[in-house]
Design a protein around this motif. Sequence first.
Motif, mmCIF file in Angstrom:
data_model
loop_
_atom_site.group_PDB
_atom_site.id
_atom_site.type_symbol
_atom_site.label_atom_id
_atom_site.label_comp_id
_atom_site.label_asym_id
_atom_site.label_seq_id
_atom_site.Cartn_x
_atom_site.Cartn_y
_atom_site.Cartn_z
ATOM 1 N N ASN A 133 0.876 -1.165 0.000
ATOM 2 C CA ASN A 133 0.000 0.000 0.000
ATOM 3 C C ASN A 133 0.913 1.215 0.000
ATOM 4 N N PHE A 134 0.861 2.005 -1.071
ATOM 5 C CA PHE A 134 1.857 3.078 -1.216
ATOM 6 C C PHE A 134 1.811 4.082 -0.079
ATOM 7 N N GLU A 135 0.645 4.393 0.458
ATOM 8 C CA GLU A 135 0.567 5.364 1.553
ATOM 9 C C GLU A 135 1.224 4.819 2.819
ATOM 10 N N THR A 136 0.966 3.553 3.122
ATOM 11 C CA THR A 136 1.581 2.915 4.289
ATOM 12 C C THR A 136 3.085 2.830 4.113
ATOM 13 N N ASN A 137 3.534 2.412 2.937
ATOM 14 C CA ASN A 137 4.948 2.258 2.647
ATOM 15 C C ASN A 137 5.680 3.597 2.783
ATOM 16 N N ILE A 138 5.128 4.630 2.190
ATOM 17 C CA ILE A 138 5.745 5.958 2.251
ATOM 18 C C ILE A 138 5.795 6.457 3.690
ATOM 19 N N SER A 139 4.704 6.308 4.398
ATOM 20 C CA SER A 139 4.628 6.791 5.772
ATOM 21 C C SER A 139 5.666 6.102 6.664
ATOM 22 N N ILE A 140 5.772 4.792 6.559
ATOM 23 C CA ILE A 140 6.737 4.053 7.379
ATOM 24 C C ILE A 140 8.168 4.428 6.989
ATOM 25 N N ALA A 141 8.437 4.499 5.687
ATOM 26 C CA ALA A 141 9.788 4.830 5.223
ATOM 27 C C ALA A 141 10.214 6.218 5.697
ATOM 28 N N LEU A 142 9.332 7.194 5.568
ATOM 29 C CA LEU A 142 9.707 8.562 5.936
ATOM 30 C C LEU A 142 9.784 8.754 7.444
ATOM 31 N N LYS A 143 8.950 8.066 8.184
ATOM 32 C CA LYS A 143 9.052 8.099 9.651
ATOM 33 C C LYS A 143 10.391 7.480 10.058
#
Length: 120
Positions: free
Chosen positions: A61-71
């Motif tokens: 899920n791109f939103e989950t992936n981006i959020s976890i990566a940037l956090k």
Amino acid sequence: MIYLTITLLSSLYGIDPILTHRMATIESSMNPKALSKNGDGGLFQLNRKYYKFHNPDLIFNFETNISIALKTLSDLKKKCKHKLNNTYIICYNLGITGASKIKNPLGQTYYKKTELVWRL
């Protein structure tokens, strides 16, 4: 939508959006369904073993992936301090433990990958 999400979350977490766009391009060619031979997945190639989801498909899920990566990048930026501004990118690839074992402060091959991110 992916580009906008990366840009917005980058700003939220205090990470340069140009850097994060380049990282996603190098990690997955901006493919949210990308899967490596090691089982890392999504835009930022999150490690399934490290991120223990109840549903492993959330990595894609791109939103989950981006959020976890940037956090994660934001946390590493605070923890992996070195005279080089991009040490946290090496930590992202190796993990904090792995990065601390590097004898060469430039990270050799990981530093080259980091340079690639900045040169795109």
